[in-house]
Scaffold this motif. Structure first.
Motif, mmCIF file in Angstrom:
data_model
loop_
_atom_site.group_PDB
_atom_site.id
_atom_site.type_symbol
_atom_site.label_atom_id
_atom_site.label_comp_id
_atom_site.label_asym_id
_atom_site.label_seq_id
_atom_site.Cartn_x
_atom_site.Cartn_y
_atom_site.Cartn_z
ATOM 1 N N LEU A 1 0.795 -1.186 -0.050
ATOM 2 C CA LEU A 1 -0.153 0.024 -0.139
ATOM 3 C C LEU A 1 0.878 1.184 -0.019
ATOM 4 C CD1 LEU A 1 -2.876 -0.813 2.478
ATOM 5 C CD2 LEU A 1 -3.130 -0.323 0.198
ATOM 6 N N GLY A 2 2.047 1.159 0.739
ATOM 7 C CA GLY A 2 2.836 2.424 0.925
ATOM 8 C C GLY A 2 3.562 2.652 -0.408
ATOM 9 N N ALA A 3 3.890 1.475 -1.173
ATOM 10 C CA ALA A 3 4.609 1.518 -2.354
ATOM 11 C C ALA A 3 3.591 2.420 -3.419
ATOM 12 C CB ALA A 3 5.052 0.392 -3.027
ATOM 13 N N ALA A 4 2.364 1.853 -3.401
ATOM 14 C CA ALA A 4 1.340 2.065 -4.275
ATOM 15 C C ALA A 4 0.980 3.599 -4.089
ATOM 16 C CB ALA A 4 -0.030 1.402 -4.117
ATOM 17 N N HIS A 5 0.873 3.887 -2.562
ATOM 18 C CA HIS A 5 0.653 5.471 -2.119
ATOM 19 C C HIS A 5 1.651 6.269 -2.868
ATOM 20 C CE1 HIS A 5 -1.263 8.607 -0.079
ATOM 21 N NE2 HIS A 5 0.094 8.958 0.615
ATOM 22 N N ALA A 6 2.898 5.889 -2.925
ATOM 23 C CA ALA A 6 3.873 6.709 -3.333
ATOM 24 C C ALA A 6 3.815 6.985 -4.756
ATOM 25 C CB ALA A 6 5.320 6.322 -2.909
#
Lengths: 430, 485
Positions: free
Chosen positions: B242-247
């Motif tokens: 999720l963090g990767a996608a958010h960035a």
């Protein structure tokens, strides 16, 4: 112009220009609207709170705060609807909250539940426990105030109410402050405070509650017109709020409209057959010359179930025994209750029991205590007058009866006329 | 994880140790009047089972309940026609209740003729002793026909008032009337049961998009009743993703960083630095905000986010301004050597594009860093402090989903786990940003090697990049300002 100065000027002008451009474009773009809390017109606040909490807990069963909130909402709902089936649900929810984590909210909820079940000692313990962890919990002070009042600690109750006022002056604080002032005989101030509460109330059930308190205050000082107006206003706000019907029935009975009183009392007793509603109903039936035995049997059964479920209420036991004419049983029950909580009403019932048992010497100190604890209660004054009469102290009886008349000549549909008759008699023979 | 398991076990023990209430008392209180009516719709008739369960006091208080009373209280119309019940079976039983009193139970089997050879509207109302407190349930099933749009359950939730749910998540039933349609089955096979009623239910409010779906799943994992090690690992992985996608989504300071790395002379180390700063700032920021929101009630998280957005934007603008100043000061000297292969300047401690092996150590660099950057500006980008500033700006605004995960975990007493998830979230963000940065650095080297205009671009790029950073920063701040105001 030297080079650094020119560079600084260039930078300033460029920054200013860029800032303007950025600001213009930035402001043109609308900030994304976040999930804003919308104020919904609340019809039944408690039912909605319960539903929301249930939904949340189905997905987050370890959320101890919401469990506590749900438990408290059930306690409130039980109070408003007079439906005790919510108590076990409240208890399960609160225990589950504590099982996840020891938290002050759940202790406050258990305290409120204990108050509702008339277990005032446990209520006080729970409230104190909650306040130990969170000394800024206004609601816990409310629970503590209720418990201390019923346990016969007026000063502790007043302190708790004051804390509640300091922390969160709102409907709950106004209502308790008003009750506290009423207990101490400061009726005008109690009335003022309750008027502020009714102005702050939005929920129909809360408005009904406030109007009921105002009606009782008016009746307490013998103002039947104002009391009727308040009860009517309360019933307009929430027709299902039972105490209003009880108040209306009491006024109907004292003004001679016995059939209306019996009809209201029958409605209340049918819906919530608790000992106190049934005793009132029985009183009106007797006044009308009818048999009240079925109601007393039912009241005794209700009390028996209460005790079978682990409750202890010797005050009701004494009142039931008095209604049945079993004076020795009444005395024993009232004495046992007095040991546990020296509250004005308990002193009054004990004095009455002793008086009816012919032990007026013993009765007098308790009658005095009741009057001292609640100096503006016409019924307590009348009961002391009865004892004074039985002891042959006619001057004292005359003073007390005069005071009774001044306080509230309509204090009881049964005893009111008796008091008036006795006073006339005393005044006739100097 | 171990602690969580212990807590879960303790919680379970707590439930088990709860004292049971007095067994004999009526579960819904000793003056409840509880009613249940179950309709079964047949092609030629409607059957009804009307049950009344009276607690101790109503049993004592009132006349015994009768099936005549129950039948009169149950009004059903089919196709506008009021049904007239005939009583097939009646049973009144007493059972021992609390305090030596009795409870009573009335069961009535009723039937009435009704023809369902076309879709027929059925209205049902049950008002047995309607003013009394108690449970009210209605049930509808069908046999040989099907029910459409029925809001009623097809089976009694209480087994016809024999066992009441003690779950506080189920409010006592209060169903007094309902309307549905009975239609003949077109299917020749007998199709008993609730028919198609369930299919017509309202659609669940599904979050749109794959990302939102994953977020929902993460919330569910964290909020789940049991947290096994497998679920825990899964939640951490999901947080990383999720963090990767958010960035990868546009916004925050990421654009700025990309612009910087592309436009100036960023190196792989710079990309890693920004990534590390983003992770650190984001994790710290989410935790700080989470603590703040938990401690201070009455603060809308939304407004705090807006202010953070503003701060982030202003920070970006400040970094850009700093870079612009240093670039402009440096410009007169650099434009003479457009290839950029200049010898190391005596004061170039920060070495933004230093290729010489005898570079200054990091410690030395740190000691001089900031002051030298601004005072002398002997490099092209915002400098290491500027980079850190960009990283802070990128991580300063907590992603709402990370915040929700943390608050949710904290509410469940799983704070440590929540912090772990947020850390994973930040790492995921950093991974994407670093990867993007490295990609851009690579891309730039390629471009510089091939095209001639790249050389010209390099000459103007530092001030241009700095200006771009300022524009983006001010734009971000301006947008946040609209949210704050």
């Amino acid at each position: 112009m030297n080079r650094p100065a020119r560079a600084a000027l260039t930078v300033s002008v460029a920054a200013l220009a860029l800032f303007t451009v950025g600001a213009v474009f930035g402001l043109r773009e609308q900030a994304q609207p976040g999930p804003r809390a919308t104020m919904v017109t609340r019809v039944d606040q408690r039912a909605q709170t319960i539903e929301r909490a249930q939904q949340r807990l189905r997905t987050l069963p370890g959320d101890y705060r919401t469990w506590a909130e749900l438990g408290l909402a059930y306690v409130e709902q039980a109070r408003v609807t007079a439906d005790p089936s919510r108590y076990p649900l409240a208890e399960t929810a609160l225990r589950r909250s504590l099982a996840v984590r020891d938290n002050p909210d759940a202790h406050t909820g258990l305290g409120a539940l204990a108050n509702a079940r008339h277990d005032f000692g446990a209520a006080r313990t729970s409230a104190q426990r909650a306040l130990k962890t969170n000394p800024f919990d206004a609601y816990a002070y409310g629970v503590l105030a209720d418990a201390e009042t019923q346990l016969g600690h007026p000063q502790a109750a007043t302190d708790a109410v004051q804390h509640m006022f300091d922390l969160r002056p709102g409907l709950a604080a106004y209502a308790r402050g008003s009750y506290d002032l009423e207990q101490r005989g400061r009726l005008t101030e109690a009335d003022d405070l309750m008027r502020r509460a009714v102005a702050a109330a939005t929920d129909p059930a809360d408005r009904a509650f406030c109007h009921h308190q105002l009606g009782d205050l008016a009746w307490f000082r013998g103002d039947l017109t104002a009391a009727t107006a308040e009860y009517t206003a309360g019933l307009a706000a929430d027709p299902s709020y039972q105490p209003l019907l009880r108040g209306r029935a009491r006024i109907a009975a004292t003004t001679g409209h016995l059939e209306a009183a019996i009809a209201d009392a029958a409605t209340v007793a049918a819906r919530t057959p608790t000992p106190d509603t049934l005793l009132e109903y029985a009183e009106y039936l007797r006044l009308a010359g009818r048999s009240a035995d079925p109601q007393l049997t039912l009241a005794e059964a209700a009390h028996k179930i209460f005790e079978a479920n682990g409750g202890r209420d010797d005050l009701t036991a004494a009142q039931l025994a008095l209604a049945r004419g079993d004076t020795s049983k009444a005395v024993i029950a009232a004495q046992s209750e007095w040991k546990r909580r020296p509250f004005a009403e308990v002193a009054d019932v004990l004095a009455r029991s002793l008086h009816r048992a012919g032990r007026d010497d013993e009765a007098l100190p308790y009658a005095r205590k009741a009057v001292a604890l609640s100096p503006n209660n016409a019924a307590y004054t009348f009961h002391q007058a009865q004892i004074a009469l039985a002891l042959g102290d006619r001057p004292a009886a005359r003073t007390l009866l005069t005071r009774t008349r001044d306080l509230n000549p309509y204090f009881s549909p049964t005893d009111g006329p008796t008091a008036a008759g006795a006073l006339t008699e005393l005044e006739a023979q100097p | 994880m171990r602690r969580l398991l212990v807590v879960t076990a303790l919680a379970a023990a707590g439930f088990a140790a709860l004292p049971a209430g007095p067994a004999a008392a009526h579960p819904l209180g000793n003056f409840s009047v509880n009613r249940s009516a179950t309709l079964t719709v047949h092609p030629d008739r409607i059957d009804a089972l009307a049950v009344v369960d009276l607690a101790e006091l109503p049993t004592l208080q009132d006349a015994p309940a009768s099936c005549d009373e129950a039948a009169a209280a149950l009004t059903v119309t089919a196709g506008g026609q009021s049904l007239r019940w005939s009583i097939r079976d009646a049973a009144l039983t007493y059972a021992a209740g609390a305090g030596g009193l009795k409870t009573s139970r009335l069961e009535c089997r009723l039937s009435a003729p009704a023809t369902v050879n076309e879709p027929t509207r059925v209205d049902v109302t049950y008002r047995f002793r309607d003013d009394r407190i108690g449970w009210r349930e209605l049930v509808a099933t069908a046999s040989g026909v099907r029910l459409e749009g029925s809001p009623l359950p097809s089976a009694s939730p209480t087994n016809a008032l024999r066992s009441y749910p003690s779950d506080p998540l189920t409010s006592p039933a209060d169903m007094r009337s309902a309307t549905f349609t009975a239609a003949p089955t077109t299917d020749p096979a007998p199709a008993p049961g609730p028919g198609s009623a369930a299919g017509a239910g309202p659609a669940i409010d599904r979050p749109s998009g794959v990302l939102a779906g994953f977020e929902q799943r993460l919330d569910n994992l964290v909020g789940g009743a049991r947290l096994t090690p497998l679920v825990g690992v899964l939640a951490v992985l999901l947080s990383l993703l999720l963090g990767a996608a958010h960035a990868a989504l546009p916004g925050h300071g990421k654009t700025v960083m990309a612009a910087y790395l592309a436009g100036s002379h960023g190196r792989p180390r710079d990309a890693v630095l920004v990534g590390a700063t983003v992770t650190f700032t984001h994790t710290a920021g989410v935790i700080a905000l989470g603590l703040f929101l938990t401690a201070v009630t009455g603060v809308a998280g939304e407004s705090v986010l807006s202010w953070l957005d503003l701060t982030s934007g202003l920070l970006v603008a400040a970094v850009g301004t700093g870079a612009l100043i240093s670039a402009l000061r440096r410009r007169p000297r650099t434009h003479e050597k457009p290839t950029g292969e200049e010898p190391t300047h005596a004061h170039d401690h920060t070495s933004a594009h230093d290729h010489t092996p005898h570079d200054h150590s990091d410690g030395h660099d740190h000691a001089h860093g900031h002051a030298h950057d601004l005072a002398h500006g002997h490099h092209h980008g915002p400098g290491r402090w500027g980079l850190a500033g960009l990283g802070v700006a990128g991580g300063l605004v907590p992603s709402p989903s990370a915040l929700i995960v943390l608050l949710g975990a904290a509410a469940l007493g799983r704070t440590v786990f929540g912090v772990l998830l947020v850390l994973a979230y930040g790492l995921g963000m950093a991974a994407t940003l670093t990867a993007a940065g490295l990609l851009l650095v690579r891309l730039r080297h390629r471009i510089e090697g091939r095209w001639r205009f790249a050389a010209r671009w390099r000459a103007v790029s530092p001030p241009a990049t700095a200006a771009l950073i300022i524009v983006v920063g001010v734009g971000l701040a301006g947008r946040a300002l609209a949210g704050v105001a």
